[in-house]
Scaffold this motif. Structure first.
Motif, mmCIF file in Angstrom:
data_model
loop_
_atom_site.group_PDB
_atom_site.id
_atom_site.type_symbol
_atom_site.label_atom_id
_atom_site.label_comp_id
_atom_site.label_asym_id
_atom_site.label_seq_id
_atom_site.Cartn_x
_atom_site.Cartn_y
_atom_site.Cartn_z
ATOM 1 N N LEU A 81 0.859 -1.179 0.000
ATOM 2 C CA LEU A 81 0.000 0.000 0.000
ATOM 3 C C LEU A 81 0.898 1.232 0.000
ATOM 4 C CD1 LEU A 81 -2.741 -1.142 2.506
ATOM 5 C CD2 LEU A 81 -3.103 -0.593 0.090
ATOM 6 N N LEU A 82 0.570 2.189 -0.870
ATOM 7 C CA LEU A 82 1.386 3.385 -1.043
ATOM 8 C C LEU A 82 0.634 4.578 -0.473
ATOM 9 C CD1 LEU A 82 2.368 2.759 -4.776
ATOM 10 C CD2 LEU A 82 3.347 1.729 -2.715
ATOM 11 N N LEU A 83 1.212 5.212 0.516
ATOM 12 C CA LEU A 83 0.589 6.357 1.167
ATOM 13 C C LEU A 83 1.374 7.614 0.825
ATOM 14 C CD1 LEU A 83 -0.653 3.908 2.617
ATOM 15 C CD2 LEU A 83 -0.496 5.195 4.763
ATOM 16 N N HIS A 84 0.671 8.681 0.472
ATOM 17 C CA HIS A 84 1.337 9.919 0.060
ATOM 18 C C HIS A 84 1.197 10.984 1.137
ATOM 19 C CE1 HIS A 84 2.173 13.633 -2.281
ATOM 20 N NE2 HIS A 84 3.081 12.833 -2.817
ATOM 21 N N VAL A 85 2.351 11.443 1.635
ATOM 22 C CA VAL A 85 2.371 12.552 2.583
ATOM 23 C C VAL A 85 2.252 13.846 1.785
ATOM 24 C CG1 VAL A 85 3.725 13.740 4.350
ATOM 25 C CG2 VAL A 85 3.779 11.238 4.203
ATOM 26 N N ALA A 86 1.258 14.652 2.103
ATOM 27 C CA ALA A 86 0.994 15.884 1.368
ATOM 28 C C ALA A 86 2.122 16.891 1.571
ATOM 29 C CB ALA A 86 -0.324 16.484 1.833
ATOM 30 N N GLY A 126 -3.626 11.044 13.663
ATOM 31 C CA GLY A 126 -2.712 12.128 13.336
ATOM 32 C C GLY A 126 -1.963 11.889 12.045
ATOM 33 N N THR A 127 -1.734 10.630 11.727
ATOM 34 C CA THR A 127 -1.049 10.290 10.477
ATOM 35 C C THR A 127 -1.959 10.539 9.284
ATOM 36 O OG1 THR A 127 0.217 8.607 11.664
ATOM 37 C CG2 THR A 127 0.221 8.484 9.267
ATOM 38 N N LEU A 177 -1.913 12.904 5.130
ATOM 39 C CA LEU A 177 -1.965 12.237 3.834
ATOM 40 C C LEU A 177 -2.969 12.882 2.898
ATOM 41 C CD1 LEU A 177 -1.998 8.538 5.114
ATOM 42 C CD2 LEU A 177 -0.010 9.959 4.555
ATOM 43 N N ASP A 178 -2.676 12.778 1.597
ATOM 44 C CA ASP A 178 -3.641 13.247 0.603
ATOM 45 C C ASP A 178 -3.959 12.204 -0.464
ATOM 46 O OD1 ASP A 178 -1.280 13.268 -0.832
ATOM 47 O OD2 ASP A 178 -1.318 15.420 -1.295
ATOM 48 N N ASP A 179 -3.379 11.001 -0.353
ATOM 49 C CA ASP A 179 -3.645 9.971 -1.357
ATOM 50 C C ASP A 179 -3.176 8.622 -0.821
ATOM 51 O OD1 ASP A 179 -4.445 8.811 -3.732
ATOM 52 O OD2 ASP A 179 -2.891 9.741 -4.973
ATOM 53 N N VAL A 180 -3.903 7.570 -1.187
ATOM 54 C CA VAL A 180 -3.494 6.197 -0.906
ATOM 55 C C VAL A 180 -3.691 5.399 -2.181
ATOM 56 C CG1 VAL A 180 -3.953 4.092 0.417
ATOM 57 C CG2 VAL A 180 -4.042 6.325 1.555
ATOM 58 N N TRP A 235 -10.363 5.955 1.189
ATOM 59 C CA TRP A 235 -9.392 5.316 2.077
ATOM 60 C C TRP A 235 -9.504 5.787 3.533
ATOM 61 C CZ3 TRP A 235 -6.115 8.697 4.509
ATOM 62 C CH2 TRP A 235 -5.926 9.953 3.908
ATOM 63 N N GLN A 236 -9.994 7.002 3.709
ATOM 64 C CA GLN A 236 -10.083 7.534 5.081
ATOM 65 C C GLN A 236 -11.001 6.682 5.965
ATOM 66 O OE1 GLN A 236 -10.620 9.194 2.241
ATOM 67 N NE2 GLN A 236 -9.647 11.209 2.269
ATOM 68 N N ALA A 237 -11.989 6.029 5.352
ATOM 69 C CA ALA A 237 -12.949 5.234 6.115
ATOM 70 C C ALA A 237 -12.682 3.738 6.024
ATOM 71 C CB ALA A 237 -14.368 5.540 5.628
#
Length: 266
Positions: A106-111, A124-125, A129-132, A173-175
């Motif tokens: 899984l690729l998580l993008h830090v904004a 808090g993490t 993030l702005d994309d998964v 992804w947030q939910a």
């Protein structure tokens, strides 16, 4: 910086540029993470390519206690990243005669705009993030013993990263409980691994927290945003040129690529 650190870093960068295998480790092997990251940092500077993200890998027992860390990090260079939503079956190069594997991740993008404060929990993490995305990490090194020699050696050569396939966005992804997604990896149509991210320490969000703390501790600026390849979910699966890789993420989609031999730079 020591002559030994410089020599190892230059040897790995030279071998990667030439797509040439290294039969033996090019110097004295690092035995701690501080020296491993010193080699990695110097190699990043020598290499000179922009870094668009970082891979995170697990450090298993008993190495974690000895090294004081349960994860390691390595850079992902921008020119090794492929968008599979544009190129659905990209050719991903590996070092022939070295080490090569594919990992469903899984690729998580830090904004952009991270201020250097490391979050303490998943909530808090997520705010950072702005994309998964669904993805495949290509783990490859000119040195075939990169993993067998232990985590410090793995970290010293860019964390054993050689590329990243970025697949479709994980909508909503947030939910979604990222640790509940059943992931399968296939090579040439045969399933070789199946698991969820629940087996991965504190999961994908924990991998992001580890990485941000690691980068902050090394004085690396991540304020422009970055991808985090959060760790192999189904395992580290050896691959050979000519093989097809598919990572399936339950009902959320799949990511494909095929493996080719790396070519040396002109």
């Amino acid at each position: 910086m020591t002559e030994q650190t410089e020599a190892v870093a230059r040897a790995f960068v030279t071998a990667r540029r030439a797509a040439r295998a290294l039969e033996t480790y090019p110097g004295e092997r690092p035995t701690d993470m501080a020296l491993a990251y010193a080699i990695q940092d110097r190699a990043i500077a020598i290499d000179g390519r922009p870094v668009t993200g970082w891979k995170v890998g697990r450090i298993n027992r008993p190495h974690d206690a000895r090294l004081g860390s349960n994860r390691l990090a390595g850079p992902i260079f921008a020119n090794t990243v492929v968008d599979a939503t544009v190129n659905p079956d990209p050719a991903m190069p590996v070092f022939v005669g070295g080490f090569a594997a594919a990992e469903a991740e899984l690729l998580l993008h830090v904004a952009p705009g991270w201020d250097g404060t490391v979050p303490v929990d998943d909530a808090g993490t997520r705010v950072l993030l702005d994309d998964v995305r669904l993805g495949i990490e290509i783990a490859s090194s000119p040195y075939p013993g990169i993993n067998a020699d232990g985590p410090a050696v793995t970290a010293s050569d860019f964390g054993n990263n050689a590329g990243l396939v970025i697949g479709a966005a994980l909508e909503g992804w947030q939910a979604i409980d990222l640790c509940a997604i059943l992931v399968r990896t296939q090579i040439d149509g045969a399933t070789i691994g199946e698991a969820t991210a629940a087996t991965m320490l504190d999961g994908p969000y924990g991998a992001v927290r580890f990485l941000l703390a690691n980068l902050a501790g090394r004085g690396i600026d991540a304020s422009a945003g970055l991808w985090v390849s959060t760790g192999a979910i189904t395992g580290v699966h050896p691959v050979l040129p000519g093989q097809a890789v598919r990572a399936m993420f339950g009902d959320h989609g799949a990511v494909d690529c095929h493996i080719v031999p790396a070519a040396g730079a002109a």
